[in-house]
Design a protein around this motif. Sequence first.
Motif, PDB file in Angstrom:
ATOM      1  N   ILE A 166       0.861  -1.074  -0.031  1.00  0.00           N
ATOM      2  CA  ILE A 166       0.042  -0.078  -0.080  1.00  0.00           C
ATOM      3  C   ILE A 166       0.953   1.303   0.141  1.00  0.00           C
ATOM      4  O   ILE A 166       1.580   1.469   0.968  1.00  0.00           O
ATOM      5  CB  ILE A 166      -0.886   0.208   1.189  1.00  0.00           C
ATOM      6  CG1 ILE A 166      -1.797  -1.144   1.271  1.00  0.00           C
ATOM      7  CG2 ILE A 166      -1.829   1.348   1.268  1.00  0.00           C
ATOM      8  CD1 ILE A 166      -2.733  -1.348   0.155  1.00  0.00           C
ATOM      9  N   TYR A 167       0.950   2.078  -1.172  1.00  0.00           N
ATOM     10  CA  TYR A 167       1.650   3.328  -1.241  1.00  0.00           C
ATOM     11  C   TYR A 167       0.971   4.371  -0.553  1.00  0.00           C
ATOM     12  O   TYR A 167      -0.319   4.582  -0.809  1.00  0.00           O
ATOM     13  CB  TYR A 167       1.974   3.485  -2.696  1.00  0.00           C
ATOM     14  CG  TYR A 167       3.009   2.325  -3.255  1.00  0.00           C
ATOM     15  CD1 TYR A 167       4.380   2.351  -2.926  1.00  0.00           C
ATOM     16  CD2 TYR A 167       2.629   1.291  -4.024  1.00  0.00           C
ATOM     17  CE1 TYR A 167       5.184   1.491  -3.355  1.00  0.00           C
ATOM     18  CE2 TYR A 167       3.344   0.355  -4.617  1.00  0.00           C
ATOM     19  CZ  TYR A 167       4.919   0.244  -4.060  1.00  0.00           C
ATOM     20  OH  TYR A 167       5.503  -0.640  -4.742  1.00  0.00           O
ATOM     21  N   VAL A 168       1.573   5.087  -0.014  1.00  0.00           N
ATOM     22  CA  VAL A 168       0.790   6.468   0.542  1.00  0.00           C
ATOM     23  C   VAL A 168       1.975   7.611   0.465  1.00  0.00           C
ATOM     24  O   VAL A 168       3.235   7.367   0.601  1.00  0.00           O
ATOM     25  CB  VAL A 168       0.515   6.215   2.023  1.00  0.00           C
ATOM     26  CG1 VAL A 168      -0.469   5.160   2.245  1.00  0.00           C
ATOM     27  CG2 VAL A 168       1.591   6.016   2.981  1.00  0.00           C
ATOM     28  N   GLU A 169       1.382   8.644   0.516  1.00  0.00           N
ATOM     29  CA  GLU A 169       2.225  10.096   0.654  1.00  0.00           C
ATOM     30  C   GLU A 169       1.704  11.143   1.460  1.00  0.00           C
ATOM     31  O   GLU A 169       0.634  11.209   1.247  1.00  0.00           O
ATOM     32  CB  GLU A 169       2.329  10.391  -0.819  1.00  0.00           C
ATOM     33  CG  GLU A 169       1.139  11.123  -1.431  1.00  0.00           C
ATOM     34  CD  GLU A 169       1.324  11.636  -2.774  1.00  0.00           C
ATOM     35  OE1 GLU A 169       2.567  11.779  -3.109  1.00  0.00           O
ATOM     36  OE2 GLU A 169       0.346  12.295  -3.706  1.00  0.00           O
ATOM     37  N   ALA A 170       2.754  11.561   2.409  1.00  0.00           N
ATOM     38  CA  ALA A 170       2.185  12.442   2.979  1.00  0.00           C
ATOM     39  C   ALA A 170       2.584  14.119   2.677  1.00  0.00           C
ATOM     40  O   ALA A 170       2.537  15.105   3.029  1.00  0.00           O
ATOM     41  CB  ALA A 170       2.846  12.520   4.545  1.00  0.00           C
ATOM     42  N   SER A 171       3.763  13.842   1.583  1.00  0.00           N
ATOM     43  CA  SER A 171       4.014  15.191   0.972  1.00  0.00           C
ATOM     44  C   SER A 171       4.485  14.975  -0.234  1.00  0.00           C
ATOM     45  O   SER A 171       4.541  13.800  -0.718  1.00  0.00           O
ATOM     46  CB  SER A 171       5.393  15.619   1.959  1.00  0.00           C
ATOM     47  OG  SER A 171       6.390  14.723   1.716  1.00  0.00           O
ATOM     48  N   ARG A 172       4.734  15.840  -1.152  1.00  0.00           N
ATOM     49  CA  ARG A 172       5.000  15.899  -2.607  1.00  0.00           C
ATOM     50  C   ARG A 172       6.379  16.877  -2.589  1.00  0.00           C
ATOM     51  O   ARG A 172       6.233  18.025  -2.257  1.00  0.00           O
ATOM     52  CB  ARG A 172       3.859  16.186  -3.400  1.00  0.00           C
ATOM     53  CG  ARG A 172       2.963  15.288  -3.793  1.00  0.00           C
ATOM     54  CD  ARG A 172       1.989  15.423  -5.004  1.00  0.00           C
ATOM     55  NE  ARG A 172       0.999  14.523  -5.066  1.00  0.00           N
ATOM     56  CZ  ARG A 172       0.206  14.467  -6.020  1.00  0.00           C
ATOM     57  NH1 ARG A 172       0.050  15.239  -6.895  1.00  0.00           N
ATOM     58  NH2 ARG A 172      -0.576  13.352  -6.048  1.00  0.00           N
ATOM     59  N   GLY A 173       7.042  16.524  -3.688  1.00  0.00           N
ATOM     60  CA  GLY A 173       8.253  17.125  -3.961  1.00  0.00           C
ATOM     61  C   GLY A 173       9.543  17.157  -3.000  1.00  0.00           C
ATOM     62  O   GLY A 173       9.425  16.446  -2.151  1.00  0.00           O
ATOM     63  N   CYS A 174      10.490  17.729  -3.566  1.00  0.00           N
ATOM     64  CA  CYS A 174      11.697  17.804  -2.712  1.00  0.00           C
ATOM     65  C   CYS A 174      12.589  18.910  -3.127  1.00  0.00           C
ATOM     66  O   CYS A 174      12.833  19.644  -4.113  1.00  0.00           O
ATOM     67  CB  CYS A 174      12.583  16.616  -3.407  1.00  0.00           C
ATOM     68  SG  CYS A 174      14.204  16.362  -2.591  1.00  0.00           S
ATOM     69  N   PRO A 175      13.122  19.558  -2.068  1.00  0.00           N
ATOM     70  CA  PRO A 175      14.015  20.902  -2.074  1.00  0.00           C
ATOM     71  C   PRO A 175      15.413  20.845  -2.637  1.00  0.00           C
ATOM     72  O   PRO A 175      15.959  21.620  -2.840  1.00  0.00           O
ATOM     73  CB  PRO A 175      13.777  21.385  -0.656  1.00  0.00           C
ATOM     74  CG  PRO A 175      13.872  20.166   0.239  1.00  0.00           C
ATOM     75  CD  PRO A 175      12.977  19.282  -0.666  1.00  0.00           C
ATOM     76  N   PHE A 176      15.844  19.330  -2.516  1.00  0.00           N
ATOM     77  CA  PHE A 176      17.353  19.141  -2.922  1.00  0.00           C
ATOM     78  C   PHE A 176      17.249  19.013  -4.594  1.00  0.00           C
ATOM     79  O   PHE A 176      16.324  18.791  -5.248  1.00  0.00           O
ATOM     80  CB  PHE A 176      17.742  17.872  -2.103  1.00  0.00           C
ATOM     81  CG  PHE A 176      17.671  17.979  -0.595  1.00  0.00           C
ATOM     82  CD1 PHE A 176      18.725  18.853   0.095  1.00  0.00           C
ATOM     83  CD2 PHE A 176      16.618  17.482   0.066  1.00  0.00           C
ATOM     84  CE1 PHE A 176      18.438  18.953   1.455  1.00  0.00           C
ATOM     85  CE2 PHE A 176      16.696  17.418   1.365  1.00  0.00           C
ATOM     86  CZ  PHE A 176      17.421  18.322   2.097  1.00  0.00           C
TER      87      PHE A 176
END
Length: 506
Positions: A166-176
């Motif tokens: 089960i894939y989940v995401e609490a955020s999107r994107g990356c500052p690096f």
Amino acid sequence: MTSEVVLTTLNSRYIHSSFSLRYLYANLGELQQRTSIKEFTIHDRAIDVAEKLLKLKPKIIGFSVYIWNVEETTAVIKLLKTIRPAVMVVLGGPEVSHIPDQPDVVADADYVIKGPGESSFKALCEQLLNHQAPAQRVINGVPQALEELVMPYQYYDEEDIRNRIIYVEASRGCPFKCEFCLSSLDKTSKTFTLDRFLVEMDRLYQKGARNFKFIDRTFNLKIAHSTTILQFFLDRMDTSNSDGLMVHFEVIPDRLPNALKALLVQFPANALQFEVGVQTFDPEVQSLISRRQDNQQTKANLKWLRTETQAHIHADLIFGLPGDTLTGFAESFDQLYQLGPQEIQLGILKRLRGAPINRHTQDHHMKYSPAPPYTVLQTKDISFEELQRVGRFARYWDIFGNQGRFKNTLSLLMGEQPFARFMLFSDSLFEQEQSTWKIALRRQFKLIYKMATQLFQIDQHSLLRALQKDYELNGEKGQLKKLLALETTTKKPQKNLRQTRHTLQQ
């Protein structure tokens, strides 16, 4: 059953589920009633996939295309266009989102959605179903505020929860801005509202989900956010029906403040898995590819995780980066091995379409395979032969190192020169076996015994004792001596090992 719109992809294995398809479906609004999701794997025959898709009598088929499925997807689409040319084929995903760097499959499709597709795919389907075809084949996806998106978690069904990740995401994107990664194209990282997100996680948990894999690129970027999520799962570790609960996070290796540590030490064994992208410890390579990493803090954090927590650590290294050498990679491996992560994933650099690392192609003479996954074949500083050797090293390491089958024997094999010794083991093993896959477990024991005694000055009794312990830990019965038949071996250790060291230093 028929569907005017079908969302589909070819996953690498059945255990994987397509998060992107569920997100598209969740945001279709009224079109959901005319849409279905059909998932396959890259191991399914193209003709069978085409037949099952056409059985639904679709007007539109949307494919999610990645580096690992583009070849198989191309074969399916060619069949679809041969059999039912009127069916509209829409492509999306990272493999087709970077103009003009696009694969051949784009020529066979009717439309391509470049970038985020939650609202753009819906708008395109509405136009096509109303016979209002857009003039442009390539459509720029419209990014949306995270709060505007309908979350997809209700569309994991019982089969997914029982048999799939089960894939989940609490955020999107990356500052690096690490140039080998497509996330370097992001401007920043944005988080979902925690209350809303955790309500969805609780619903999944109540439905029986126990394996949560976070796809966030930087889970521990915002510590207050991270600690709240960790506490959510930690609270459920104490319940009577929490057996098998496991959460997987990708973490920034040099960011582990005390607030996180206080929670991590509380997780029981087999409940927490960290994917730690080390990639390289070479400061010059890090600088060249715009990777910011405090190496000393990374090492201190990995050491702390191994000694103070029960988390399973999966650490990544990449070979073939611009400026990398075989000697430099060996040093990175040795440093990481000494820190003791349960798994070291050794990857060969791949040319991701659109990734900034492509700017180094000319200056560093980067030669990539023309076929997916576009693995680097040689560079200014690394020969084709060296890349082949490390590729075999990586596959043998998965068998003898990462699987955990030789916990007692591995330290004897690796000694004080881990990379050099395992490279010699790998070279010798391939010379004999001419294969890096499908080696049965009992044969693995025979091979590691034979190679270790031939190549290194390891006390035979100590080796047999360690192998016997591993044999029993793997559930095998009886005396290993009988399996090995006490083969007579000739020791040729130091000459070959010196040759390997010399090769690394060249």
